[in-house]
Write an enzyme that holds these catalytic residues in place. Structure first.
Site, PDB file in Angstrom:
ATOM      1  N   ARG A 216       0.874  -1.197   0.185  1.00 15.47           N
ATOM      2  CA  ARG A 216       0.059   0.096  -0.036  1.00 15.47           C
ATOM      3  C   ARG A 216       0.723   1.325   0.048  1.00 15.47           C
ATOM      4  O   ARG A 216       1.734   1.227   0.469  1.00 15.47           O
ATOM      5  CB  ARG A 216      -1.048   0.261   1.322  1.00 15.47           C
ATOM      6  CG  ARG A 216      -2.045  -1.024   1.462  1.00 15.47           C
ATOM      7  CD  ARG A 216      -2.906  -0.560   2.517  1.00 15.47           C
ATOM      8  NE  ARG A 216      -2.039  -1.018   3.910  1.00 15.47           N
ATOM      9  CZ  ARG A 216      -1.626  -0.029   4.766  1.00 15.47           C
ATOM     10  NH1 ARG A 216      -1.732   0.930   4.300  1.00 15.47           N
ATOM     11  NH2 ARG A 216      -0.853  -0.671   5.623  1.00 15.47           N
TER      12      ARG A 216
ATOM     13  N   TYR B  89      -1.414  -3.617  -6.990  1.00 13.54           N
ATOM     14  CA  TYR B  89      -1.380  -4.688  -6.025  1.00 13.54           C
ATOM     15  C   TYR B  89      -2.181  -4.106  -4.827  1.00 13.54           C
ATOM     16  O   TYR B  89      -2.383  -3.118  -4.486  1.00 13.54           O
ATOM     17  CB  TYR B  89       0.212  -4.273  -5.374  1.00 13.54           C
ATOM     18  CG  TYR B  89       0.705  -5.141  -4.219  1.00 13.54           C
ATOM     19  CD1 TYR B  89       0.939  -6.468  -4.702  1.00 13.54           C
ATOM     20  CD2 TYR B  89       0.490  -4.701  -3.029  1.00 13.54           C
ATOM     21  CE1 TYR B  89       1.292  -7.500  -3.301  1.00 13.54           C
ATOM     22  CE2 TYR B  89       0.883  -5.495  -2.025  1.00 13.54           C
ATOM     23  CZ  TYR B  89       0.898  -6.937  -2.054  1.00 13.54           C
ATOM     24  OH  TYR B  89       1.297  -7.769  -1.098  1.00 13.54           O
TER      25      TYR B  89
ATOM     26  N   HIS C  60     -10.296  -2.100  12.323  1.00  9.71           N
ATOM     27  CA  HIS C  60      -9.346  -2.999  11.734  1.00  9.71           C
ATOM     28  C   HIS C  60      -9.087  -3.942  12.811  1.00  9.71           C
ATOM     29  O   HIS C  60      -7.971  -3.921  13.424  1.00  9.71           O
ATOM     30  CB  HIS C  60      -8.124  -1.906  11.554  1.00  9.71           C
ATOM     31  CG  HIS C  60      -6.807  -2.392  10.787  1.00  9.71           C
ATOM     32  ND1 HIS C  60      -5.535  -2.161  11.023  1.00  9.71           N
ATOM     33  CD2 HIS C  60      -6.805  -3.679  10.218  1.00  9.71           C
ATOM     34  CE1 HIS C  60      -4.717  -2.920  10.284  1.00  9.71           C
ATOM     35  NE2 HIS C  60      -5.531  -3.797   9.949  1.00  9.71           N
TER      36      HIS C  60
ATOM     37  N   SER D 252      -0.533  -3.343  11.415  1.00  8.49           N
ATOM     38  CA  SER D 252       0.110  -4.285  10.541  1.00  8.49           C
ATOM     39  C   SER D 252       1.292  -4.728  10.966  1.00  8.49           C
ATOM     40  O   SER D 252       2.194  -3.920  11.600  1.00  8.49           O
ATOM     41  CB  SER D 252       0.489  -3.175   9.064  1.00  8.49           C
ATOM     42  OG  SER D 252      -0.807  -2.781   8.692  1.00  8.49           O
TER      43      SER D 252
ATOM     44  N   ARG E 290       2.417 -12.367  -0.550  1.00  8.37           N
ATOM     45  CA  ARG E 290       1.048 -12.601   0.007  1.00  8.37           C
ATOM     46  C   ARG E 290       0.437 -13.884  -0.750  1.00  8.37           C
ATOM     47  O   ARG E 290       0.670 -14.129  -1.727  1.00  8.37           O
ATOM     48  CB  ARG E 290      -0.062 -11.347  -0.722  1.00  8.37           C
ATOM     49  CG  ARG E 290       0.450  -9.962   0.047  1.00  8.37           C
ATOM     50  CD  ARG E 290      -0.150  -9.697   1.415  1.00  8.37           C
ATOM     51  NE  ARG E 290       0.371  -8.666   2.215  1.00  8.37           N
ATOM     52  CZ  ARG E 290      -0.072  -8.160   3.374  1.00  8.37           C
ATOM     53  NH1 ARG E 290      -0.989  -8.827   3.850  1.00  8.37           N
ATOM     54  NH2 ARG E 290       0.624  -7.057   4.098  1.00  8.37           N
TER      55      ARG E 290
HETATM   56  O1  O2Y Z   1       0.454  -3.983   1.224  1.00  4.90           O
HETATM   57  C1  O2Y Z   1      -0.723  -4.254   0.928  1.00  4.90           C
HETATM   58  O2  O2Y Z   1      -1.460  -3.919  -0.018  1.00  4.90           O
HETATM   59  C2  O2Y Z   1      -1.521  -5.247   2.078  1.00  4.90           C
HETATM   60  S1  O2Y Z   1      -1.710  -4.299   3.524  1.00  4.90           S
HETATM   61  C3  O2Y Z   1      -2.716  -5.607   4.216  1.00  4.90           C
HETATM   62  C4  O2Y Z   1      -3.133  -6.786   3.914  1.00  4.90           C
HETATM   63  C5  O2Y Z   1      -4.217  -7.552   4.624  1.00  4.90           C
HETATM   64  C6  O2Y Z   1      -4.382  -7.186   5.842  1.00  4.90           C
HETATM   65  N1  O2Y Z   1      -3.847  -5.873   6.395  1.00  4.90           N
HETATM   66  C7  O2Y Z   1      -3.186  -5.220   5.549  1.00  4.90           C
HETATM   67  C8  O2Y Z   1      -2.558  -3.704   6.466  1.00  4.90           C
HETATM   68  O3  O2Y Z   1      -1.817  -3.243   6.158  1.00  4.90           O
HETATM   69  O4  O2Y Z   1      -3.145  -3.714   7.658  1.00  4.90           O
HETATM   70 MN    MN Z   2      -4.825  -5.014   8.032  1.00  3.71          MN
END
Ligand code: O2Y
Ligand code: MN
Length: 595
Positions: free
Chosen positions: A69, A197, A226, A248, A375
């Site tokens: 992200r 992504y 969350h 995270s 992932r």
């Molecule tokens: O980096 C990403 O796009 C995924 S981030 C993510 C994925 C599943 C559950 N939680 C998270 C998070 O950053 O909290």
């Molecule tokens: Mn998450």
């Protein structure tokens, strides 16, 4: 496909903007999945994995600068900057539509635009919300098929005039300088462009189920959090549900799929999973907080997942799974660091290059086979410990909420807040220290209120106010706890073994909810007495237990300074109750404060 005029008009507008060659409405069928996979195999977008060893599994790589992200490119687009608050990046809706629109314009020429009607939550549940994602990525369609309930059933449920979140995604050139992830909570709209992504593109997940839904929850009187949701069956065969907020990289999926240690399993403990990432929670007539997992699958981090740390995730991902950015083995199976067994002699790494253990880059740095944020996307229904009632449209009643981050020295293993308001303060001020794997200075404290830092779709000060309001309406509120699995000794070694052993703390939590476990009152809350935890079958030296449950006044004096400057940024949007709690904590430590 549908007689929903507004939906059809919006799809036409987006096709016009992006100039997509054609528009395909997804029905969610198996035939459609197989057809799309075949097309993606032909173009190289996906690689089919060994169908003998990993039936139904496929492999995908993203661009090297598109592997996580992108928080700095993620914006909340509200009319007023102050409504996005001091924590979010803000852009005006006009600027957002214009800037992203310029990138979207003509970006799907020569491509197909897929229409994915999806439901977050079981179709027909009073908790659930509909969305429609438009995308030019087959990878996104196939992921959404796992992560959400999608297809014809959703279109049918939408009828001719149902409400839905408009979610437009386009890969465009996948150029990081032309990437924007925009949430327009006032328009119930998401625009994501320039990424291929994860959280950036599976728009039902972080964008809808947290950012947009948290705003909806504020407006409509519910919560989008969350949080994982688990059920703990005790030796008396009672099931108690706990929701847990963790930033995270704090082991949320492992906790959600916890395997009890032998001694507790023999006593009759069992843990069942409702969800590993997001909870939508409402107050019901009985005055309790009820929760659903709006998702349909898991989008879990691969590295570190193995038969020891999370056997349930390993079983879940043996079939019908999409693997992204892991190592591809010559036998068309997959591997990742700290995964199943020793590294293979060779393979293709997540960038598609030849790889063997120990291979280094130009600067002599070891190259990992899998990206650290690689992932798996797998159906929740395949999880061996999934709760039998995980899809109950009415949700499950939450008895306790736990929050926690990584704190090497500050927070004890567990403590309970004095009441709901104090619990909101504990959640609002929670923080995590950065690990070596994360961007930023090692050990730096990142405050992450309720683990919602990158996910709250409105002013976080108003969010704290909403949590307080919810507490006033709950006649039987959950009890609130803070946990810390990551406390270390002087040499930096973890004092607590974590993983399945965390059940000992959860057992204390659920017994506290029944007034059946000891605690001592401290300035920060109720901390377990050393003999309040069930330690059968686990040998931890008493000095280590003392450290785990100790509170350092000096440490908390520093923490209070951090809290003061964190709260200061919210100005008059911070509820006065939060400053009251700040003052009360100072006073309990015998300190005076000018605030
Ligand atoms: O980096 C990403 O796009 C995924 S981030 C993510 C994925 C599943 C559950 N939680 C998270 C998070 O950053 O909290
Ligand atoms: Mn998450």
């Amino acid at each position: 496909m549908t007689n929903h005029i507004r939906l059809k008009k919006w799809v036409e507008e987006c096709a016009e903007l992006t100039q997509s060659d054609d528009v395909v409405w997804c029905d969610g069928s198996l035939e459609e999945k197989e057809r799309l996979e075949k097309q993606a195999f032909a173009t190289g977008e996906l690689i089919q994995l060994s169908q003998e060893k990993l039936p139904g599994c496929v492999y995908h790589r993203t661009a090297v600068d598109d592997v996580a992200r992108t928080e700095h490119l993620t914006f909340i687009c509200t009319s007023q900057k102050k409504d996005a608050g001091p924590i979010n990046n803000w852009m005006s809706p006009e600027e957002g539509y214009e800037r992203a629109g310029a990138i979207f314009r003509g970006s799907m020429r020569g491509r197909t635009m897929y229409v994915i009607p999806f439901s977050m939550g079981p179709i027909g549940s009073p908790f659930s919300k509909f969305g429609v994602e438009l995308t030019d990525s087959i990878y996104v369609v196939l992921n959404m098929r796992i992560m959400t309930r999608m297809g014809k059933a959703v279109l049918d449920a939408l009828g001719t005039d149902g409400e839905f979140t408009k979610a437009l995604h386009g890969k465009a050139e996948r150029d990081i300088s032309r990437r924007l992830i925009l949430q327009f909570p006032e328009d119930n709209t998401i625009w994501s462009v320039g990424s291929g992504y994860g959280g950036n593109v599976l728009l039902g997940k972080k964008c809808l189920s947290l950012r947009i839904a948290s705003y909806m929850g504020w407006q409509e009187g519910w919560l989008a959090e969350h949080m994982l949701i688990i059920g703990i069956q005790d030796p008396e065969s009672r099931t108690t549900y706990i929701a847990g907020a963790f930033p995270s990289a704090c082991g949320k999926t492992n906790l959600a799929m916890l395997v009890p240690p032998d001694a507790l399993e023999k006593k009759g403990f069992k843990v069942v999973t409702i969800g590993d990432d997001i909870a939508w929670m409402r107050i019901k007539e009985d005055g309790r907080l009820w929760a659903i997992n709006p998702e349909y699958g898991f989008f879990g981090v691969a590295p570190g997942t193995n038969w020891e740390t999370n056997p349930n995730a390993m079983v879940t991902t043996q079939r019908n799974t999409i693997y992204t950015n892991v190592l591809l083995k010559p036998d068309r199976t997959v591997w990742w660091e700290d995964g199943d067994g020793p590294p293979p002699a060779e393979g293709q790494d997540w960038e598609g290059n030849y790889w063997r253990p120990g291979v280094t880059d130009d600067e002599g740095k070891i190259i990992t086979g899998a990206n650290p944020n690689s992932r798996y996307t797998a159906p929740a229904s395949q999880c061996p410990c999934i709760a039998p009632n995980w899809e109950d449209p009415e949700g499950v009643p939450i008895s306790a909420i736990i929050v926690g981050g990584r704190r090497a020295h500050l927070a004890p293993l567990a403590y309970q807040s004095f009441d709901w308001q104090h619990g909101v303060f504990v959640g609002a001020t929670m923080a995590s220290e950065r690990t070596a794997a994360q961007y930023g200075k090692l050990g730096e404290v990142r405050r992450d209120p309720m683990a919602m830092l990158p996910f709250c779709g409105y002013n976080t000060g108003d969010y704290f106010g909403h949590l307080l309001e919810m507490g006033k309406k709950l006649t039987k509120p959950p009890k609130l706890f803070h946990v810390n699995w990551f406390r270390t000794d002087e040499e930096g070694k973890f004092l607590w073994p974590g993983f399945g052993e965390n059940l000992r703390v959860l057992d204390w939590v659920i017994r506290r909810c029944r007034d059946d476990a000891d605690a001592r009152e401290t300035p920060i809350g109720y901390v377990p007495t050393p003999d309040a935890l069930d330690m059968s079958g686990l040998d931890i030296p008493s000095e280590a237990m003392e450290k785990l449950l100790s509170i350092s006044k000096e440490g908390w004096i520093e923490e209070l300074k951090g809290i003061e400057s964190f709260f200061g940024q919210f100005g008059d949007r911070l509820p006065k109750e939060m400053w009251n709690e700040y003052r009360a904590l100072n006073q309990r430590f015998g300190l005076s404060t000018s605030r």
